[in-house]
Enzyme design. Structure first.
Site, short mmCIF file in Angstrom:
data_model
loop_
_atom_site.label_atom_id
_atom_site.label_comp_id
_atom_site.label_asym_id
_atom_site.label_seq_id
_atom_site.Cartn_x
_atom_site.Cartn_y
_atom_site.Cartn_z
N HIS A 247 0.87 -1.19 0.00
CA HIS A 247 0.00 0.00 0.00
C HIS A 247 0.91 1.23 0.00
CE1 HIS A 247 -3.49 2.42 0.60
NE2 HIS A 247 -3.78 2.15 1.86
N HIS A 294 -2.11 -2.27 -9.57
CA HIS A 294 -3.17 -1.71 -8.73
C HIS A 294 -4.34 -2.67 -8.70
CE1 HIS A 294 -5.96 1.17 -6.95
NE2 HIS A 294 -4.88 1.79 -6.55
N ASP A 352 2.62 5.84 -6.51
CA ASP A 352 3.80 5.74 -5.67
C ASP A 352 5.10 5.72 -6.47
OD1 ASP A 352 2.47 5.76 -3.23
OD2 ASP A 352 2.08 3.61 -3.30
#
Ligand code: ACO
Length: 411
Positions: A247, A294, A352
């Protein structure tokens, strides 16, 4: 004659195993876990309370987005000024929290704690210092949300000062009251007031990180608040969930991976087959490449392209080297890695991935990337906690039992 029905033989009020098995999805993939008016994710759109993310990234500030998420509508200029003043006034920490952060240096230095751990504990202590801690009313929750939003960057900044062994910046006021949330966060962590462009890139990254529907950490905060537990407990749980590398922790791991590739191929190897070879080895060993993939987006994460574009543009203006490489070279390497991932695995980067390079070229220490994510996502978490408390039902799914058949203890 009537037959006596034993409790075990009663018609099941819960789904039978076969029904459960049919409904089961590992990792709750595709399962609808609730309703929300805060955010909507579709394959081609990310929307915060009706506003699309590209629109927000281009035209809004983080403070405006924070207001939108917490207070529920776009602020007018008077509401925005009031909100900003409230946040600035709440930036300073209670001495008990400051003293805990100051005492965390040894744990951080020894590696027994990472910044996300210290932040999690500091948020718990914030709860003890908050006059509304046990009050779950809408008004108290909103007050707590604003305090958390204001104080988390101060904790992050103070923690970095402790790590760097310098006096706490902004100890009395929680930074410089004239600076925006994003600029003040950078200032408190680095001791350097950022230029306009750098502050805006940080501001947009915070907008992109602010909210994302029922992701793992937000869902955690909803599960905790769904028991009618308090906001600080839910946020502490959210921080624990966000820390994981699958995450929020991926923004740190993505940068560590790029550093590893650079260490292996050298500056001259960037743009050559040496990077392909490194990647192939990773594929061969089934290594997960952080910052890619994802659960929901299968055609790419909208936020990644926005941040990649901004980070790359900023990098082109930055003199000097960063971890041995000029700033644009990190983005060249990142783009090459993205291309290989897409060609060979058909997997897109998530937000990210560009975040790692962007924060690295802002000279932010890598272990603070996920705490910065918290400084933004606190808005989404608190919006969801308030929504959960506002229309609560305990969140309690079922499971499929895979243990031994019933047996006798004395059998
Ligand atoms: N690197 C290599 N292979 C990957 C990656 C990756 N980053 N992501 C997915 N895959 C592969 C899996 O190995 C799997 O392949 P297989 O079917 O041959 O076994 C397939 O793609 C499906 O992947 P899952 O892990 O089953 O997908 P899931 O939806 O469960 O996981 C997740 C999504 C956790 C984000 C995953 O893509 C991942 O681990 N990515 C790396 C960590 C990361 O970047 N997390 C940040 C997410 S965004 C955020 O939290 C802000």
């Amino acid at each position: 004659m009537t037959t006596q029905t034993s409790p075990a033989a009663k018609p099941a009020s819960k789904p039978h195993d076969a029904e459960k098995a049919a409904a089961f999805a590992k990792g709750l993939e595709g399962v609808i876990g609730g309703q929300t008016a805060v955010c909507s994710i579709e394959q081609d759109k990310l929307i915060y309370r009706g506003y699309e993310i590209h629109d927000l990234a281009e035209h809004a500030t983080f403070e405006e987005v924070a207001f939108l998420l917490l207070e529920g509508h776009k602020p007018d200029s008077r509401e925005l000024e009031r909100f900003k003043a409230e946040i600035v006034a709440e930036r300073a920490l209670h001495p008990a929290v400051t003293s805990f952060v100051e005492s965390s240096g040894a744990w951080l230095a020894s590696g027994r704690a990472v910044p996300m751990d210290v932040l999690r504990t500091a948020v718990s202590i914030l709860g003890h210092t908050d006059p509304d801690c046990q009050d779950n009313s809408a008004a108290a929750n909103l007050r707590k949300s604003k305090r958390l939003l204001a104080k988390i960057p101060t904790i992050v900044g103070h923690m970095q000062n402790v790590i760097d062994g310098r006096a706490l910046i902004g100890r009395e006021l929680g930074g410089d009251p004239t600076l925006s949330h994003a600029a003040n966060l950078l200032y408190m962590m680095t001791g350097r007031k950022p230029g306009k462009e750098e502050a805006r890139v940080m501001d947009v990254s915070l907008i992109l990180y602010a909210e994302h529907e029922f992701n793992a950490s937000t869902f955690t905060t909803r599960v905790i608040s769904g028991t009618l537990s308090d906001m600080h407990s839910a946020v502490a749980g959210g921080i624990g969930a966000l820390k994981g590398p699958l995450h929020g922790g991926a923004n740190e791991m993505a940068m560590e991976m790029l550093k590893e590739i650079y260490a292996s191929v050298g500056e001259k190897g960037i743009g050559t087959g040496a990077v392909d070879e490194w990647m192939q080895k990773a594929f061969d060993t089934k290594r997960k490449l952080m910052g890619f993939g994802h659960r929901v987006y299968k055609n790419g994460d909208h936020r990644a392209g926005i941040l990649m574009g901004l980070g790359k543009k900023m990098a082109a203006t930055l003199p000097g080297t960063f971890g041995g490489l000029p700033a644009p070279k990190w983005f060249e390497l990142g783009e090459q890695v993205q291309k290989i991932m897409l060609t060979k695995k058909n997997i897109h980067p998530n937000v990210d991935f560009p975040c790692g390079m962007t924060y690295f070229t802002m000279k932010i220490p890598v272990p603070q990337y996920t705490p910065i994510f918290v400084a933004s996502r606190i808005t989404g978490w608190c919006a969801h906690i308030m929504e959960q408390h506002g229309d609560n039902r305990l969140i309690r799914p079922l499971s499929i039992y895979t243990g031994p058949a019933e047996r006798k203890w004395n059998g």
